[in-house]
Design a protein around this motif. Structure first.
Motif, PDB file in Angstrom:
ATOM      1  N   SER A   1       9.586   9.228  -4.134  1.00 26.10           N
ATOM      2  CA  SER A   1       8.878   9.894  -3.045  1.00 26.10           C
ATOM      3  C   SER A   1       9.842  10.673  -2.158  1.00 26.10           C
ATOM      4  N   ALA A   2      10.968  10.064  -1.837  1.00 25.29           N
ATOM      5  CA  ALA A   2      11.966  10.735  -1.016  1.00 25.29           C
ATOM      6  C   ALA A   2      12.506  11.973  -1.727  1.00 25.29           C
ATOM      7  N   ALA A   3      12.783  11.836  -3.025  1.00 19.63           N
ATOM      8  CA  ALA A   3      13.295  12.973  -3.795  1.00 19.63           C
ATOM      9  C   ALA A   3      12.260  14.090  -3.866  1.00 19.63           C
TER      10      ALA A   3
ATOM     11  N   ALA B   1       9.848  14.709  -1.715  1.00 19.14           N
ATOM     12  CA  ALA B   1       9.687  15.312  -0.392  1.00 19.14           C
ATOM     13  C   ALA B   1      10.784  16.325  -0.104  1.00 19.14           C
ATOM     14  N   GLU B   2      11.977  16.119  -0.683  1.00 19.29           N
ATOM     15  CA  GLU B   2      13.108  17.017  -0.440  1.00 19.29           C
ATOM     16  C   GLU B   2      13.286  18.043  -1.554  1.00 19.29           C
ATOM     17  N   GLY B   3      12.332  18.072  -2.492  1.00 18.56           N
ATOM     18  CA  GLY B   3      12.380  19.070  -3.555  1.00 18.56           C
ATOM     19  C   GLY B   3      13.365  18.788  -4.652  1.00 18.56           C
ATOM     20  N   ARG B   4      13.884  17.570  -4.720  1.00 22.59           N
ATOM     21  CA  ARG B   4      14.844  17.208  -5.772  1.00 22.59           C
ATOM     22  C   ARG B   4      14.069  16.710  -6.998  1.00 22.59           C
ATOM     23  N   LEU B   5      13.408  17.632  -7.690  1.00 23.86           N
ATOM     24  CA  LEU B   5      12.499  17.272  -8.777  1.00 23.86           C
ATOM     25  C   LEU B   5      13.240  16.711  -9.990  1.00 23.86           C
ATOM     26  N   ALA B   6      14.486  17.127 -10.184  1.00 20.55           N
ATOM     27  CA  ALA B   6      15.259  16.586 -11.302  1.00 20.55           C
ATOM     28  C   ALA B   6      15.439  15.076 -11.150  1.00 20.55           C
ATOM     29  N   GLU B   7      15.610  14.617  -9.910  1.00 21.48           N
ATOM     30  CA  GLU B   7      15.745  13.179  -9.677  1.00 21.48           C
ATOM     31  C   GLU B   7      14.422  12.457  -9.925  1.00 21.48           C
ATOM     32  N   VAL B   8      13.308  13.101  -9.575  1.00 17.96           N
ATOM     33  CA  VAL B   8      12.001  12.518  -9.873  1.00 17.96           C
ATOM     34  C   VAL B   8      11.844  12.341 -11.379  1.00 17.96           C
ATOM     35  N   SER B   9      12.253  13.372 -12.124  1.00 20.58           N
ATOM     36  CA  SER B   9      12.175  13.303 -13.585  1.00 20.58           C
ATOM     37  C   SER B   9      13.038  12.171 -14.138  1.00 20.58           C
ATOM     38  N   ASP B  10      14.254  12.036 -13.607  1.00 23.00           N
ATOM     39  CA  ASP B  10      15.146  10.967 -14.067  1.00 23.00           C
ATOM     40  C   ASP B  10      14.556   9.588 -13.770  1.00 23.00           C
ATOM     41  N   ASP B  11      13.967   9.441 -12.582  1.00 25.70           N
ATOM     42  CA  ASP B  11      13.382   8.145 -12.221  1.00 25.70           C
ATOM     43  C   ASP B  11      12.168   7.827 -13.078  1.00 25.70           C
ATOM     44  N   LEU B  12      11.362   8.842 -13.408  1.00 28.22           N
ATOM     45  CA  LEU B  12      10.218   8.626 -14.284  1.00 28.22           C
ATOM     46  C   LEU B  12      10.675   8.168 -15.665  1.00 28.22           C
ATOM     47  N   SER B  13      11.681   8.848 -16.210  1.00 23.53           N
ATOM     48  CA  SER B  13      12.217   8.450 -17.517  1.00 23.53           C
ATOM     49  C   SER B  13      12.771   7.034 -17.472  1.00 23.53           C
ATOM     50  N   ARG B  14      13.511   6.741 -16.407  1.00 19.08           N
ATOM     51  CA  ARG B  14      14.071   5.400 -16.257  1.00 19.08           C
ATOM     52  C   ARG B  14      12.954   4.360 -16.157  1.00 19.08           C
ATOM     53  N   GLY B  15      11.904   4.698 -15.433  1.00 17.99           N
ATOM     54  CA  GLY B  15      10.794   3.762 -15.285  1.00 17.99           C
ATOM     55  C   GLY B  15      10.102   3.476 -16.598  1.00 17.99           C
TER      56      GLY B  15
ATOM     57  N   PRO C   1       0.819  -1.199   0.000  1.00 12.32           N
ATOM     58  CA  PRO C   1       0.000   0.000   0.000  1.00 12.32           C
ATOM     59  C   PRO C   1       0.856   1.253   0.000  1.00 12.32           C
ATOM     60  N   THR C   2       0.336   2.302  -0.611  1.00  5.94           N
ATOM     61  CA  THR C   2       1.089   3.552  -0.655  1.00  5.94           C
ATOM     62  C   THR C   2       0.197   4.719  -0.285  1.00  5.94           C
ATOM     63  N   GLN C   3       0.827   5.757   0.222  1.00 10.76           N
ATOM     64  CA  GLN C   3       0.145   7.038   0.412  1.00 10.76           C
ATOM     65  C   GLN C   3       1.069   8.124  -0.092  1.00 10.76           C
ATOM     66  N   ASP C   4       0.573   8.892  -1.087  1.00 12.07           N
ATOM     67  CA  ASP C   4       1.422   9.909  -1.699  1.00 12.07           C
ATOM     68  C   ASP C   4       2.737   9.307  -2.160  1.00 12.07           C
ATOM     69  N   GLY C   5       2.648   8.061  -2.610  1.00 12.94           N
ATOM     70  CA  GLY C   5       3.818   7.430  -3.162  1.00 12.94           C
ATOM     71  C   GLY C   5       4.735   6.795  -2.179  1.00 12.94           C
ATOM     72  N   VAL C   6       4.481   6.901  -0.867  1.00 14.46           N
ATOM     73  CA  VAL C   6       5.383   6.333   0.126  1.00 14.46           C
ATOM     74  C   VAL C   6       4.957   4.910   0.422  1.00 14.46           C
ATOM     75  N   THR C   7       5.787   3.967   0.104  1.00 13.81           N
ATOM     76  CA  THR C   7       5.433   2.564   0.263  1.00 13.81           C
ATOM     77  C   THR C   7       5.575   2.127   1.707  1.00 13.81           C
ATOM     78  N   VAL C   8       4.533   1.452   2.216  1.00 17.32           N
ATOM     79  CA  VAL C   8       4.565   0.916   3.571  1.00 17.32           C
ATOM     80  C   VAL C   8       5.215  -0.452   3.502  1.00 17.32           C
TER      81      VAL C   8
END
Length: 577
Positions: free
Chosen positions: A347-349, A351-365, A18-25
């Motif tokens: 999610s961690a990226a 939360a810390e405002g590292r949006l470039a890393e979110v973009s990289d992970d999305l592309s990688r995914g 389960p996840t909330q806002d992308g954070v996996t339990v």
């Protein structure tokens, strides 16, 4: 719905934590202090992931056996009525609890487990007490309203009174599943927030085994000599299948109880709804309810179209559902695995405002999902007929019926990738705490999906309706992915779309070469792509599948598809060791 029923794609497929806002339990350590009777080893993410993966695979295989037997026992016409009745509890459960459970209640249980001195035990007992009562009342009301609901769902010039009456009769027996599905999901949530994922993953297998046993009893008692139709199905035959389906869900819920004791949770009746903070829950659930409600309207329109077109000679709800299971299997095993692996990091990226890393992970995914799913897409497209014959032919499902399902599977092949990519994008919104954005994007997507259902149902021959509904789903998934990527580009900036497009092009070329070679080879085999029986189907799948896999990997390596090269290199290293 457990047991292999079409579900809206917002719901987390089997095997996903389960996840909330992308954070996996994922673990006990993350959700609170260890409770009595709770094993600290249950928090091992790797161990739990392996257990879930195995459970998901076993559950899906047994689910296919179940669905194949349902088809053999009931045939197309009665099978369509049964499947239509089974859609109802799934739709209503999703509205009552499905999306709210994963997006609101599980995170709420996690917070209370961290904050409360008793690890959230008393709060959970209150929540379960309230939910059980509400589920019970809702189930009673829905069962009483069964004739009205099925009348709307099955209305149409081509549906016979006997078919409509049969759907209603099945619904009376199957709709109580809503209660036990809800209880099962709530118990699973309690287990998940305590770091225990195995039981919720394996419990649906009990459900499938019960229904398989019921099908076996049906075949032994009633046989397959009679041409089963809505007009001649007996009360005993209807009751055995309907009550057996309900019994499967009851056994699934009961099967989870020992796990509750294992994690140290004790059930106690605590009726205190005012202390649950229902106003907060309602506020948090609002956008998810909007998301789920829109999807369920689409499912309602889908079932109505399939019931109108289905019949003895046309693939309807049963055929669509069988193919949807195959499509979701590919998405669940590949797409969801990639998404689950990337989500905590994104999610961690975020939360810390590292949006470039979110973009990289999305592309990688997107690259990983596309490269991994491409050979499965090719197999579904080229070998749809043989796969359907192997899995579903038998009993009252004729070779022609199975081949018709194969046509639907061929169309579904082109929906697999858009589904996984759109699902990945939706989870990026969750990582960015953008539930509202995801819900708003879903509204025009569902509108297009429903419009596609009605337009295609009107212009296509009845024999192609199930394929048309599958195509409408595929178009809506593609639209969802495109809108989501456009919004995400504005939200998080550059998405490396040039790199993604180049990778997709190389994968497409490798897939096209593999498909072309497989078509040429299978046309030379007995049956020529339309096998007459399982032996020819097995030969075509074995030979065609080998050609697809070898050709795809060879071309991907030649074209330097990085994701495939990484997997091949890893396998080589393991073999070398």
């Amino acid at each position: 719905m457990n047991g292999g029923l079409y579900r809206s794609t917002h719901a987390a497929p089997d095997g996903r934590p389960p996840t909330q806002d992308g954070v996996t339990v994922v673990s006990v350590e993350e959700t609170g202090p260890e409770q009595p009777g709770q094993s600290s080893s249950s928090g091992s993410t790797a161990g739990q992931s392996a257990i879930m993966a195995v459970g998901s695979l076993v559950s899906r295989v047994i689910g296919f056996v179940r669905n194949a037997l349902i088809g053999m026992v009931l045939g197309e016409a009665v099978g369509d009525a049964y499947t239509g009745a089974q859609f109802l509890p799934g739709q209503i459960y999703e509205l009552l609890l499905g999306g709210i459970l994963s997006s609101v209640l599980i995170p709420l249980l996690v917070r209370r487990r961290k904050a409360d001195p008793d690890g959230g035990q008393e709060f959970t007992q209150r929540l379960l007490s309230f939910a059980v009562v509400m589920l019970g009342l809702a189930t009673v009301l829905v069962v009483l309203a069964a004739p009205l609901i099925t009348a709307i769902q099955t209305s149409g010039d081509t549906t016979t009174p006997a078919f409509r009456e049969l759907v209603t009769d099945f619904s009376y027996l199957i709709l109580p599943i809503i209660f036990f599905t809800g209880v099962s999901a709530l118990i699973g949530a309690v287990l998940n927030v305590r770091g225990h994922f195995a039981a919720p993953m394996w419990a649906p297998i009990l459900n499938n085994i019960v229904v398989i046993a019921v099908c076996g009893v049906f075949l032994l008692v009633f046989g397959t000599d009679k041409d089963l139709t809505p007009e001649n199905i007996s009360g005993a035959e209807l009751t055995l299948i309907g009550a057996g389906t309900l019994l499967g869900m009851v056994v699934q819920a009961i099967g989870l109880l020992p796990a509750l004791r294992k994690v140290g949770f004790r059930w106690a009746w605590r009726w205190a709804p005012r202390e649950l903070g229902l106003r907060e829950i309602g506020h948090l659930a609002g956008w998810m309810l909007c998301y789920v409600g829109a999807n369920q309207i689409a499912v309602f329109a889908l079932v109505r179209a399939l019931n109108t077109a289905g019949g003895e000679d046309n693939p309807g709800a049963l055929a669509f559902n069988n193919v949807f299971l195959l499509m979701m299997m590919a998405h669940g095993i590949i797409g969801v695995s990639v998404i689950t692996a990337l989500l905590p990091k994104m999610s961690a990226a975020a939360a810390e405002g590292r949006l470039a890393e979110v973009s990289d992970d999305l592309s990688r995914g997107i690259k990983l999902v596309t490269a991994a799913l491409a050979p499965i897409v090719v197999a579904y497209a080229v070998l749809g007929g043989p796969i359907a014959v192997l899995l579903f032919e038998g009993g009252r499902i004729t070779n022609a019926d199975a081949l018709a399902m194969g046509t639907v599977l061929t169309v579904a092949a082109f929906a697999v990738l858009p589904l996984s990519i759109s699902f990945l994008c939706t989870n990026v919104f969750y990582a960015l705490q953008g539930n509202k954005t995801a819900a708003l994007i879903n509204l025009p997507v569902v509108a297009v999906r429903i419009a596609g259902y009605f337009v295609l149902a009107a212009i296509l021959d009845a024999s192609l309706t199930a394929a048309g509904m599958t195509a409408a789903n595929g178009v809506s998934y593609l639209l969802s992915a495109l809108i989501s990527l456009a919004v995400l580009r504005r939200r998080i900036g550059r998405l490396n779309l040039g790199s993604v497009a180049a990778s997709l092009l190389r994968v497409a070329i490798a897939g096209a070469v593999a498909a072309g070679l497989a078509v040429l080879v299978t046309r030379l085999l007995p049956g020529s792509g339309a096998p007459d029986g399982r032996i020819e189907a097995i030969v075509q799948i074995a030979v065609g599948g080998a050609v697809i896999l070898i050709a795809y990997i060879g071309m991907a390596l030649l074209l330097r598809v990085g994701e495939v090269s990484q997997v091949v290199g890893m396998v080589r290293r393991k073999i070398g060791r």
